[in-house]
Scaffold this active site. Structure first.
Site, short mmCIF file in Angstrom:
data_model
loop_
_atom_site.label_atom_id
_atom_site.label_comp_id
_atom_site.label_asym_id
_atom_site.label_seq_id
_atom_site.Cartn_x
_atom_site.Cartn_y
_atom_site.Cartn_z
N SER A 1 -98.98 -28.65 -128.01
CA SER A 1 -97.67 -27.90 -127.78
C SER A 1 -97.29 -27.79 -126.40
CB SER A 1 -98.04 -26.49 -128.45
OG SER A 1 -97.10 -24.99 -128.44
N LYS B 1 -82.04 -5.97 -128.06
CA LYS B 1 -82.84 -6.00 -127.07
C LYS B 1 -84.31 -5.28 -127.58
CE LYS B 1 -84.80 -4.84 -123.19
NZ LYS B 1 -84.59 -5.64 -122.27
#
Length: 336
Positions: A173, A225
């Protein structure tokens, strides 16, 4: 059953209190430690050729088994010092290899030291002559943190230095995001590489709170948001947006890798799977099989090797704060 219910409720309350205390104490400890940590950093440079020569001479003395105390004393005083192929004398005209080590956690907390180490190398390294070997060990973590770590290795490459990354155990990763910057990746046969994907997870207590008549008010300005929350009600739209953000991050991840390793077949390796070194080589994820010890000992025969280590001496409060923040993240957050 009532006892089990009460006990479960007690555990939930206790967990909430513990998390709140950890957040507060971590914040206070970090703030207090920041004011005291200036001037406590250190930069260490070690010539690895000397280390190899010491190992060689120690073994030679053992094999030689000189007779008599006079011969033994002479050897102990250095009378047997000889030139070693692994430890040539420093030569300003010979190519140098700078060795860096990165041990990553979920926050890539070593990146601050890596920044200083890279800056140190760039003050002395000679483009197109000197090399940099970076030993990476990390299973990945938070996207911005590992993006910054990879950018530090990009600085070396952009400065005209040849960069080799060695993976002895794992570079997956975010760890592989760093490794891919190198001109050459050397991995041990059973080292784990790949995991080119993005993951995030978080618990949601909305239904549990609703059953206890607890309302959570979440106010935002901006449609997205906040997409998914821990305590509020998650919507299908919020989940879709969150998944969209993950897909965009995954695309950026693959685009970055393609820039430095254009031969990779992203449809094949960009699935989030990991591979061992033996499997990764045919896929082009690594270039050679071997360990960092193999690479460094070979280079030591014709190069001067210098290990650069920058250490930030953290106070006890700072270390406790970092540990508490890490625990809180694992309890409440996910891994990208």
């Amino acid at each position: 059953m009532e006892f089990i219910y009460d006990f479960a409720l007690f555990l939930a309350k206790a967990l909430t209190i513990v998390v709140a205390i950890l957040v507060v104490l971590g914040s206070l400890a970090s703030t207090a430690a920041n004011a005291r940590e200036r001037g406590q950093d250190s930069l260490n440079v070690r010539r690895l050729n000397d280390r190899y020569q010491h190992m060689e001479n120690t073994l030679k003395r053992r094999f030689a088994a000189p007779r008599g105390w006079a011969a033994r004393l002479k050897r102990l005083r250095g009378g047997d010092k000889g030139k070693s192929a692994l430890a040539p004398s420093p030569d300003p005209d010979r190519a140098r290899v700078f060795v860096l080590k990165f041990h990553g956690d979920i926050r890539a907390s070593h990146v601050e030291s890596l920044r200083e180490e890279v800056s140190t190398v760039l003050t002395q390294a000679r483009p197109d002559l000197d090399h940099v070997v970076v030993c990476v060990e990390s299973g990945g973590g938070m996207v911005p943190h590992y993006g910054q770590a990879a950018s530090q290795l990009v600085r070396l490459r952009d400065a005209g230095l040849k960069v080799t990354v060695c993976v002895d155990r794992i570079a997956a990763s975010g760890g592989y995001l760093m490794a891919a910057v190198a001109h050459r990746i050397v991995a041990a046969p059973f080292a784990i590489v790949g995991s080119i994907g993005v993951v995030a997870q978080l618990p949601n207590f909305h239904r549990w709170l609703k059953r206890r008549n607890v309302d959570v008010e979440l106010l935002t300005a901006g449609e997205y948001k906040r997409t998914l929350t821990v305590l509020g009600r998650n919507t299908a739209e919020g989940r879709a947006k969150f998944q969209e953000d993950l897909e965009e991050t995954h695309t950026l991840f693959k685009t970055f890798l393609s820039r430095y390793r254009p031969s990779l077949d992203m449809d094949q390796v960009g699935t989030g799977e990991h591979w061992y070194g033996e499997q990764a080589r045919p896929l082009g994820l690594v270039d050679e099989l071997g360990t960092s010890d193999d690479v460094l000992m070979k280079l030591a025969r014709e190069h001067d090797l210098y290990e650069i280590t920058y250490k930030r001496r953290q106070s006890l409060g700072k270390r406790m704060g970092t540990a508490m923040e890490s625990i809180t993240e694992r309890l409440l957050g996910g891994r990208g």
